[in-house]
Design a protein around this motif. Structure first.
Motif, short mmCIF file in Angstrom:
data_model
loop_
_atom_site.label_atom_id
_atom_site.label_comp_id
_atom_site.label_asym_id
_atom_site.label_seq_id
_atom_site.Cartn_x
_atom_site.Cartn_y
_atom_site.Cartn_z
N LEU A 243 50.73 12.72 8.10
CA LEU A 243 51.47 12.18 6.87
C LEU A 243 51.47 10.68 6.80
O LEU A 243 52.18 10.17 8.00
CB LEU A 243 52.61 12.86 6.28
CG LEU A 243 52.78 14.21 6.22
CD1 LEU A 243 52.85 15.23 7.63
CD2 LEU A 243 53.90 14.75 5.34
N ALA A 244 51.17 9.98 5.86
CA ALA A 244 51.25 8.63 5.93
C ALA A 244 52.49 8.20 5.58
O ALA A 244 52.79 7.38 4.31
CB ALA A 244 50.22 7.98 4.60
N CYS A 245 53.63 8.50 6.13
CA CYS A 245 54.95 7.87 6.10
C CYS A 245 55.55 8.25 7.46
O CYS A 245 55.44 9.00 8.00
CB CYS A 245 55.59 8.51 5.02
SG CYS A 245 55.87 10.29 4.92
N GLN A 249 61.65 9.02 6.72
CA GLN A 249 61.12 9.20 5.09
C GLN A 249 60.99 10.88 4.75
O GLN A 249 61.02 11.06 3.81
CB GLN A 249 60.17 8.59 4.30
CG GLN A 249 60.53 6.94 4.64
CD GLN A 249 59.21 6.22 3.77
OE1 GLN A 249 58.43 6.83 3.13
NE2 GLN A 249 59.34 4.88 4.01
N GLY A 267 52.57 6.53 10.74
CA GLY A 267 52.82 7.70 9.98
C GLY A 267 53.53 8.71 11.04
O GLY A 267 54.13 8.34 11.84
N THR A 268 53.29 9.97 10.54
CA THR A 268 53.96 11.25 11.30
C THR A 268 52.90 12.39 11.44
O THR A 268 52.22 12.73 10.61
CB THR A 268 55.19 11.69 10.32
OG1 THR A 268 56.01 10.71 9.93
CG2 THR A 268 56.11 12.83 11.24
N VAL A 287 55.43 16.43 -0.78
CA VAL A 287 55.83 15.31 -0.11
C VAL A 287 55.35 13.97 -0.71
O VAL A 287 54.18 14.02 -1.14
CB VAL A 287 55.50 15.40 1.43
CG1 VAL A 287 55.81 14.20 2.29
CG2 VAL A 287 56.07 16.73 2.19
N PRO A 288 56.20 13.07 -0.92
CA PRO A 288 55.63 11.98 -1.67
C PRO A 288 55.02 11.03 -1.06
O PRO A 288 55.30 9.64 -0.81
CB PRO A 288 56.96 11.13 -2.08
CG PRO A 288 57.83 11.68 -1.17
CD PRO A 288 57.58 12.89 -0.70
N CYS A 289 53.88 11.27 -0.12
CA CYS A 289 52.90 10.56 0.48
C CYS A 289 51.72 11.23 0.78
O CYS A 289 51.60 12.42 0.53
CB CYS A 289 53.54 10.03 1.72
SG CYS A 289 53.54 11.19 3.04
N GLU A 290 50.80 10.40 0.97
CA GLU A 290 49.31 10.89 1.41
C GLU A 290 49.40 11.69 2.56
O GLU A 290 50.18 11.46 3.63
CB GLU A 290 48.14 9.83 1.43
CG GLU A 290 48.03 9.27 0.16
CD GLU A 290 47.60 10.11 -0.91
OE1 GLU A 290 46.90 10.88 -0.69
OE2 GLU A 290 48.31 9.82 -2.10
N PHE A 291 48.53 12.68 2.96
CA PHE A 291 48.39 13.34 4.13
C PHE A 291 46.91 13.80 4.46
O PHE A 291 46.16 13.84 3.68
CB PHE A 291 49.32 14.50 4.23
CG PHE A 291 49.04 15.66 3.00
CD1 PHE A 291 48.01 16.63 3.52
CD2 PHE A 291 49.58 15.58 2.06
CE1 PHE A 291 47.57 17.75 2.17
CE2 PHE A 291 49.24 16.58 1.00
CZ PHE A 291 48.49 17.47 1.07
#
Length: 317
Positions: A243-245, A249, A267-268, A287-291
C-alpha cells in the motif's frame, strides 16, 4: 514527597493491607519520617480500632491481625476514576450480561467516595463516551466465569462446541488459559477429542459443565502466541499486498490479528492469511491510498466480482 498527617496514617494502613508484614524501617523510609513518628501513626490506627500487631527490637515489624476485616476501601481520585471507567468499558469486551452488576458495583463505589471525589468522578464519567464496536462479539459472562474457575482449579470442562459451519460436537477440554483478542474471547487448551491444542471461541460454547477430572497444566503457557500461530479458522489464502502509505496511516483501518505489517519502499507491506478474499478485497478498496496485489492471483478475481456487483447496482433500471 510531601504528606499531610492524615495521608500518612492512611498510607501506613495501605501498606499493611498490601503486605503480610512491613518493617518499621521501611515505613520510616517510605514516609520520610522518624521511627518514633511511625510508632505514633501505628498508635493512631490502633486508636481507630484497627488491630495492628508489632514486633519489637532490631528489625521490628508491623502487621494487621490475621482474619481482621478491614473497613470500607479508600481510593485516590485516579484509582476511583480507573475503576469507574473500567466498569463502563465491560461492554467493549463483549460482556453485556454484566451490565446490571457493573451498574450496581459503580453505585457502591460512589457510596464509598467522599462527596468532593464522588462529584469529580461523576463529572469525568459524563465527559467520556464509549462506543460499542461492531467487531466485538457478545459473550456470556457465566460461561467466562465458569471457565476461569476451571482454569484456576485445573479441572476439565465438558462443552458442546459449534464450528464455523454450524455443526456441534461434544468436547472435553483441559483449559489452560482464557484470553480476549480482536473483539472475541477464547479458551485455549488440550482437546481430548482431537488430541491436540485447540482454541475455542466462547460465543460458540454451549452446555458447559466443569468436571471433577483434573489435569496438570503446562508452566508459563502463552495462549496469545498459540492462537496467533494457530488461528481458529484455518486460513486458505496467503496474501501479500503493498500500500502506498506509511503504516501509521493505516491505524484504525486494519486489524493486526494474524497480520504482519511492515514499512517498505515508502509504503506498507501487509502479509496475512484469510479465508474470505472478497472481504479482504472490500477492505483494500476502503483504504484511502493506492495499492498493489502481489499474491494470491485469486484476490484479483475477488475484485472482479466486486466490480460486477457495483456495475449491476449502478445500471439497475
Amino acid at each position: 514527597m510531601t504528606y499531610d498527617p492524615s495521608l500518612r496514617v492512611l498510607t501506613v494502613l495501605e501498606l499493611l493491607q498490601a503486605r503480610e508484614e512491613v518493617t518499621g524501617a521501611e515505613l520510616s523510609r517510605r514516609l520520610e519520617v522518624s521511627p518514633r513518628t511511625v510508632q505514633r501513626y501505628i498508635m493512631k490506627l490502633q486508636d481507630l480500632g484497627i488491630p495492628v500487631e508489632g514486633r519489637r527490637g532490631v528489625g521490628g515489624a508491623y502487621r494487621l491481625k490475621p482474619g481482621f476485616r478491614l473497613p470500607p476501601l479508600m481510593f485516590t481520585g485516579e484509582e476511583a476514576l480507573s475503576l469507574a471507567l473500567g466498569l463502563r468499558a465491560l461492554k467493549q469486551l463483549g460482556l453485556h450480561t454484566l451490565t446490571p452488576a457493573a451498574e450496581a458495583a459503580s453505585a457502591k463505589l460512589k457510596r464509598t467516595l467522599p462527596h468532593s471525589l464522588r462529584e469529580e468522578v461523576q463529572a469525568l464519567e459524563k465527559a467520556v463516551q464509549l462506543d460499542d464496536s461492531p467487531w466485538v462479539v457478545s459473550t456470556n459472562a457465566a460461561t467466562l466465569a465458569a471457565l476461569l474457575r476451571a482454569v484456576r482449579e485445573a479441572q476439565t470442562v465438558d462443552i458442546t462446541y459449534t464450528s464455523n459451519k454450524g455443526a456441534g460436537t461434544r468436547r472435553r477440554v483441559n483449559v489452560y488459559r482464557v484470553m480476549h483478542v480482536d473483539g472475541r474471547w477464547y479458551a485455549v487448551g488440550w482437546c481430548q477429542l482431537r488430541q491436540e491444542l485447540r482454541s475455542f471461541r466462547l460465543d460458540r460454547i454451549r452446555d458447559l459443565a466443569v468436571l471433577d477430572e483434573t489435569f496438570t497444566p503446562p508452566q508459563d503457557f502463552d495462549a496469545l502466541a498459540h492462537v496467533r500461530a494457530h488461528p481458529c479458522s484455518q486460513p486458505l489464502h496467503d496474501i501479500s499486498v503493498w500500500l502506498a502509505c506509511p503504516p501509521e496511516q493505516l491505524h484504525g483501518f486494519l486489524s493486526v490479528w494474524n497480520t504482519d505489517i511492515r514499512a517498505e519502499e515508502g509504503g506498507t507491506r501487509i502479509r496475512c492469511q484469510r479465508e474470505q478474499l472478497d472481504f479482504f478485497a472490500a477492505f483494500l478498496l476502503s483504504v484511502p491510498c493506492e495499492f498493489r496485489v502481489d499474491s494470491p492471483p485469486e484476490l484479483l478475481g475477488a475484485f472482479q466480482r466486486l466490480g460486477e456487483r457495483c456495475h449491476a447496482l449502478l445500471h439497475t433500471d
